[in-house]
Design an enzyme around this catalytic site. Sequence first.
Site, PDB file in Angstrom:
ATOM      1  N   ARG A 119      11.501   3.958 -72.836  1.00 50.66           N
ATOM      2  CA  ARG A 119      12.033   5.295 -73.116  1.00 50.66           C
ATOM      3  C   ARG A 119      12.227   5.465 -74.624  1.00 50.66           C
ATOM      4  O   ARG A 119      11.912   6.502 -75.199  1.00 50.66           O
ATOM      5  CB  ARG A 119      13.395   5.499 -72.402  1.00 50.66           C
ATOM      6  CG  ARG A 119      13.349   5.541 -70.892  1.00 50.66           C
ATOM      7  CD  ARG A 119      12.630   6.761 -70.363  1.00 50.66           C
ATOM      8  NE  ARG A 119      13.192   8.005 -70.851  1.00 50.66           N
ATOM      9  CZ  ARG A 119      14.251   8.627 -70.320  1.00 50.66           C
ATOM     10  NH1 ARG A 119      14.846   8.127 -69.264  1.00 50.66           N
ATOM     11  NH2 ARG A 119      14.669   9.772 -70.818  1.00 50.66           N
ATOM     12  N   CYS A 123      12.902   4.826 -62.296  1.00 52.30           N
ATOM     13  CA  CYS A 123      13.410   5.468 -63.514  1.00 52.30           C
ATOM     14  C   CYS A 123      14.843   5.058 -63.816  1.00 52.30           C
ATOM     15  O   CYS A 123      15.279   5.143 -64.961  1.00 52.30           O
ATOM     16  CB  CYS A 123      13.291   6.984 -63.385  1.00 52.30           C
ATOM     17  SG  CYS A 123      14.124   7.654 -61.925  1.00 52.30           S
ATOM     18  N   GLN A 158      10.603  10.652 -69.212  1.00 52.28           N
ATOM     19  CA  GLN A 158      10.590   9.454 -68.373  1.00 52.28           C
ATOM     20  C   GLN A 158       9.152   9.062 -68.043  1.00 52.28           C
ATOM     21  O   GLN A 158       8.781   7.881 -68.103  1.00 52.28           O
ATOM     22  CB  GLN A 158      11.378   9.715 -67.078  1.00 52.28           C
ATOM     23  CG  GLN A 158      11.367   8.548 -66.109  1.00 52.28           C
ATOM     24  CD  GLN A 158      12.132   7.335 -66.607  1.00 52.28           C
ATOM     25  OE1 GLN A 158      13.285   7.455 -66.986  1.00 52.28           O
ATOM     26  NE2 GLN A 158      11.507   6.169 -66.610  1.00 52.28           N
ATOM     27  N   HIS A 199      10.773  15.687 -65.384  1.00 54.32           N
ATOM     28  CA  HIS A 199      11.353  14.710 -66.314  1.00 54.32           C
ATOM     29  C   HIS A 199      10.218  14.106 -67.155  1.00 54.32           C
ATOM     30  O   HIS A 199       9.850  12.939 -67.001  1.00 54.32           O
ATOM     31  CB  HIS A 199      12.091  13.631 -65.515  1.00 54.32           C
ATOM     32  CG  HIS A 199      13.051  12.803 -66.312  1.00 54.32           C
ATOM     33  ND1 HIS A 199      13.273  13.000 -67.664  1.00 54.32           N
ATOM     34  CD2 HIS A 199      13.848  11.751 -65.946  1.00 54.32           C
ATOM     35  CE1 HIS A 199      14.165  12.111 -68.093  1.00 54.32           C
ATOM     36  NE2 HIS A 199      14.522  11.352 -67.070  1.00 54.32           N
ATOM     37  N   ARG A 225      19.123  18.412 -71.418  1.00 52.56           N
ATOM     38  CA  ARG A 225      19.133  17.998 -70.007  1.00 52.56           C
ATOM     39  C   ARG A 225      19.970  19.022 -69.255  1.00 52.56           C
ATOM     40  O   ARG A 225      21.166  19.191 -69.539  1.00 52.56           O
ATOM     41  CB  ARG A 225      19.726  16.599 -69.859  1.00 52.56           C
ATOM     42  CG  ARG A 225      20.064  16.264 -68.428  1.00 52.56           C
ATOM     43  CD  ARG A 225      20.377  14.804 -68.198  1.00 52.56           C
ATOM     44  NE  ARG A 225      19.177  13.997 -68.288  1.00 52.56           N
ATOM     45  CZ  ARG A 225      19.081  12.737 -67.855  1.00 52.56           C
ATOM     46  NH1 ARG A 225      20.129  12.149 -67.290  1.00 52.56           N
ATOM     47  NH2 ARG A 225      17.956  12.062 -67.980  1.00 52.56           N
ATOM     48  N   ASP A 231      12.748   6.687 -56.562  1.00 52.21           N
ATOM     49  CA  ASP A 231      13.867   7.305 -57.283  1.00 52.21           C
ATOM     50  C   ASP A 231      14.977   7.537 -56.252  1.00 52.21           C
ATOM     51  O   ASP A 231      14.740   7.461 -55.039  1.00 52.21           O
ATOM     52  CB  ASP A 231      13.380   8.627 -57.920  1.00 52.21           C
ATOM     53  CG  ASP A 231      14.459   9.344 -58.731  1.00 52.21           C
ATOM     54  OD1 ASP A 231      15.438   8.692 -59.142  1.00 52.21           O
ATOM     55  OD2 ASP A 231      14.321  10.564 -58.926  1.00 52.21           O
TER      56      ASP A 231
END
Length: 301
Positions: A287, A259, A132, A129, A102, A219
Amino acid sequence: MKHLLKLQDLDKNEILDILNLADQLKYENHNKIEHHILKGKTLGMIFQKSSTRTRVSFETGMYQLGGQALFLSNRDLQIGRGEPVEDTARVLSRYLDGIMIRTFEQSEVEALAKYGSIPIINGLTDYCHPCQVLADLMTIREYKKSFDGLKFCFIGDGNNMANSLIVGAITMGMECSVACPDGYKPDAQIMKWANENGKFTCSSDILECAKNADVLYTDVWASMGQEEEKAEREKIFKDFQINDNVMAVANDNAMVLHCLPAHREEEITAKVFEEHANEIFDEAENRLHAQKAVLVKLMQD
Ligand code: CP
Ligand code: NVA
């Protein structure tokens, strides 16, 4: 599949393969069926940004598959003191069986894959991402049974999530509409691709975007690394919120996904969030299962 650097690396059948395996792993997890598929394997997890879900789900996922995971913080690694990613990649490839990273720059993830010799998984960059969105697609299919004929709507910042969601929605054959303020649109190349490969719109008209939507997604207004822009973004994004007005124009049984982490009364009202908490926390759980499927696909002998 050798790496998961961005969702564009996967075609529809490869995504379906991952989702099918994720469904199976979820069933087995809920029925306490043990696995040793990745026995003796180690995943390194490099974090240059914070994380709750990504860190815990990858670490737990590796353990549940019979392997182990190492949490490697930027603060402790020499990479944080300037050791080149090209060298880090070659060194870590001698110890590990896979790396999840990340970070900020997508180019850093690509460089790890280029110079290393083990699978690399993107656990979020400023650009995308993908992990996700695999969990998001899994959740949509769980609730809606199929992607056919669905309208997917994203409201908010044209950020990493928007970029990967557009790719995911269009690849799986959903109609995709995005509402963002001018100047905060998703990646231009991704939008061009979406226009050429499916039914895609991007505007600043939230209600038009949400009209007849089957899945609504939002988000945070300020992503990790944009903390200094928070106050300015609160003004720019104030109307880009999932609330009762937006839900009123969506389809009756529309799902709402996020998310996480969520900022109530910013990108989503507390009321809508709580009304859709089951979907949102199933999404968070997924996830674990979707990433276990990715780990198996990439790291199994
Ligand atoms: N959604 C997500 O990636 O959460 P974390 O930042 O907690 O990992
Ligand atoms: N856009 C958010 C996503 C967090 C999972 C961020 O980058 O901070």
